[in-house]
Design a protein around this motif. Structure first.
Motif, PDB file in Angstrom:
ATOM      1  N   GLU A  42       0.830  -1.208   0.000  1.00 38.02           N
ATOM      2  CA  GLU A  42       0.000   0.000   0.000  1.00 38.02           C
ATOM      3  C   GLU A  42       0.863   1.256   0.000  1.00 38.02           C
ATOM      4  O   GLU A  42       0.550   2.239  -0.686  1.00 38.02           O
ATOM      5  CB  GLU A  42      -0.929   0.020   1.213  1.00 38.02           C
ATOM      6  N   THR A  45       2.519   1.527  -3.523  1.00 32.14           N
ATOM      7  CA  THR A  45       1.515   1.940  -4.510  1.00 32.14           C
ATOM      8  C   THR A  45       1.171   3.415  -4.360  1.00 32.14           C
ATOM      9  O   THR A  45       1.046   4.137  -5.366  1.00 32.14           O
ATOM     10  CB  THR A  45       0.249   1.085  -4.361  1.00 32.14           C
ATOM     11  N   ALA A  46       1.031   3.886  -3.139  1.00 31.91           N
ATOM     12  CA  ALA A  46       0.700   5.289  -2.911  1.00 31.91           C
ATOM     13  C   ALA A  46       1.790   6.205  -3.472  1.00 31.91           C
ATOM     14  O   ALA A  46       1.495   7.225  -4.110  1.00 31.91           O
ATOM     15  CB  ALA A  46       0.495   5.549  -1.429  1.00 31.91           C
ATOM     16  N   LEU A  48       3.964   5.464  -5.860  1.00 29.43           N
ATOM     17  CA  LEU A  48       3.964   5.358  -7.323  1.00 29.43           C
ATOM     18  C   LEU A  48       2.824   6.173  -7.927  1.00 29.43           C
ATOM     19  O   LEU A  48       3.006   6.872  -8.940  1.00 29.43           O
ATOM     20  CB  LEU A  48       3.855   3.890  -7.738  1.00 29.43           C
ATOM     21  N   GLN A  49       1.656   6.100  -7.335  1.00 31.11           N
ATOM     22  CA  GLN A  49       0.526   6.875  -7.847  1.00 31.11           C
ATOM     23  C   GLN A  49       0.753   8.368  -7.689  1.00 31.11           C
ATOM     24  O   GLN A  49       0.434   9.160  -8.585  1.00 31.11           O
ATOM     25  CB  GLN A  49      -0.758   6.446  -7.139  1.00 31.11           C
ATOM     26  N   GLU A  50       1.329   8.762  -6.569  1.00 30.05           N
ATOM     27  CA  GLU A  50       1.604  10.179  -6.313  1.00 30.05           C
ATOM     28  C   GLU A  50       2.588  10.750  -7.334  1.00 30.05           C
ATOM     29  O   GLU A  50       2.426  11.881  -7.808  1.00 30.05           O
ATOM     30  CB  GLU A  50       2.167  10.336  -4.909  1.00 30.05           C
ATOM     31  N   THR A  51       3.600   9.974  -7.675  1.00 22.11           N
ATOM     32  CA  THR A  51       4.654  10.461  -8.569  1.00 22.11           C
ATOM     33  C   THR A  51       4.375  10.192 -10.041  1.00 22.11           C
ATOM     34  O   THR A  51       4.990  10.811 -10.920  1.00 22.11           O
ATOM     35  CB  THR A  51       5.998   9.804  -8.219  1.00 22.11           C
ATOM     36  N   GLY A  52       3.488   9.244 -10.318  1.00 18.30           N
ATOM     37  CA  GLY A  52       3.242   8.867 -11.697  1.00 18.30           C
ATOM     38  C   GLY A  52       4.314   7.959 -12.277  1.00 18.30           C
ATOM     39  O   GLY A  52       4.334   7.707 -13.480  1.00 18.30           O
ATOM     40  N   ARG A  54       6.390   4.231 -12.627  1.00 19.49           N
ATOM     41  CA  ARG A  54       6.090   2.808 -12.580  1.00 19.49           C
ATOM     42  C   ARG A  54       7.296   2.066 -12.024  1.00 19.49           C
ATOM     43  O   ARG A  54       8.440   2.387 -12.344  1.00 19.49           O
ATOM     44  CB  ARG A  54       5.770   2.277 -13.971  1.00 19.49           C
ATOM     45  N   ASN A  97       1.705  -3.411  -9.754  1.00 21.84           N
ATOM     46  CA  ASN A  97       1.711  -3.232 -11.218  1.00 21.84           C
ATOM     47  C   ASN A  97       3.126  -3.173 -11.778  1.00 21.84           C
ATOM     48  O   ASN A  97       3.479  -2.284 -12.576  1.00 21.84           O
ATOM     49  CB  ASN A  97       0.929  -1.979 -11.609  1.00 21.84           C
TER      50      ASN A  97
END
Length: 252
Positions: A42, A45-46, A48-52, A54, A97
């Motif tokens: 978690e 993932t947070a 990675l999503q925050e920074t864009g 992969r 991912n």
């Protein structure tokens, strides 16, 4: 060119989520890591999503590190442990991912080790295929990893041929290949169809790619000319503050 920060070495003094954020701030296009398993998915993932960004790849566990292990999948008699490590890596990769998993062979030798590695890789490829995950194998040089099973690209190609799976590829680390084989330009050109990821570091000290015996300006231009457009993995040891070593990226 685009570049991936290997967080096993870069910003290794920071928790993995913070290292991801540091890679974004420094201008990297992606990240990759070694063994993230102690960090909750978690939190990764947070970040990675925050920074864009992969997470391009991670490794299977090494096994009993205190006991000198550096991978399990070529060790005869350790199939159950090897496959548990593969299952764990796939589960983690699916959750965050990640498209590539490096399955580590370990310290061993001989024909039985080859056959064990092939069978465990067939298992890994079959398990990974439904998720679109590529399995990678990486030759390591004999100076840093004496006794490691997989040491040359020719040996890796023989393993890949025997496994016969379309989602098994070569991790081409310029640092390891230069130390074992040299001739990087021709090796990259010849092996490109089998390559799933490329990494780099200076040779022989494994530092930033702005010194040493490899001209990375030339190597990067060859890779670009061949049409390889995935991020290249910066897997070098910064020897201090990572941000102070990044002038090579602006030059590239």
């Amino acid at each position: 060119m685009s570049f991936s920060a290997n967080l096993g070495f870069l910003w290794a003094d920071r928790p993995l989520p913070e290292a991801i954020r540091a890679a974004k701030a420094a201008g990297f296009d992606a990240v990759e890591c070694h063994w993230p398993y102690d960090v909750p998915t978690e939190a990764v993932t947070a970040a990675l999503q925050e920074t864009g960004l992969r997470m391009l790849g991670l490794n299977t566990r090494r096994g009993d590190v205190a006991g000198g292990e550096n991978g399990l999948s070529a060790l005869p008699g350790r199939e159950e442990d090897a496959r548990a490590a593969i299952d764990e890596a796939i589960a983690y990769a699916v959750t965050i991912n990640t498209p590539n998993i490096h399955v580590m062979a370990g310290f061993t030798e001989g024909r039985d080790a080859h056959e064990t590695f092939v069978e465990n890789l067939r298992y890994a490829c079959e398990k990974a295929a439904p998720y679109g995950i590529t399995i990678l194998i990486e030759p390591l040089n004999r100076y840093d990893a004496p006794g490691y099973f997989l040491t040359t690209t020719d040996q890796a190609l023989a393993v890949i041929a025997d496994v016969g799976a379309s989602n098994l590829k070569l991790m081409f680390d310029c640092y390891h290949v230069q130390l074992m084989e040299g001739d990087l330009t021709h090796r990259i050109e010849a092996l490109l169809p089998s390559i799933g990821h490329i990494q780099f570091a200076s040779v022989p000290d494994r530092g930033a790619p702005d010194h040493g015996e490899v001209n990375y300006t030339h190597i990067f231009s060859i890779i670009a000319r061949l049409g390889y457009d995935a991020p290249l993995g910066a897997e070098y040891k910064p020897g201090g503050d990572t941000d102070a070593t990044l002038s090579w990226m602006n030059d590239a």
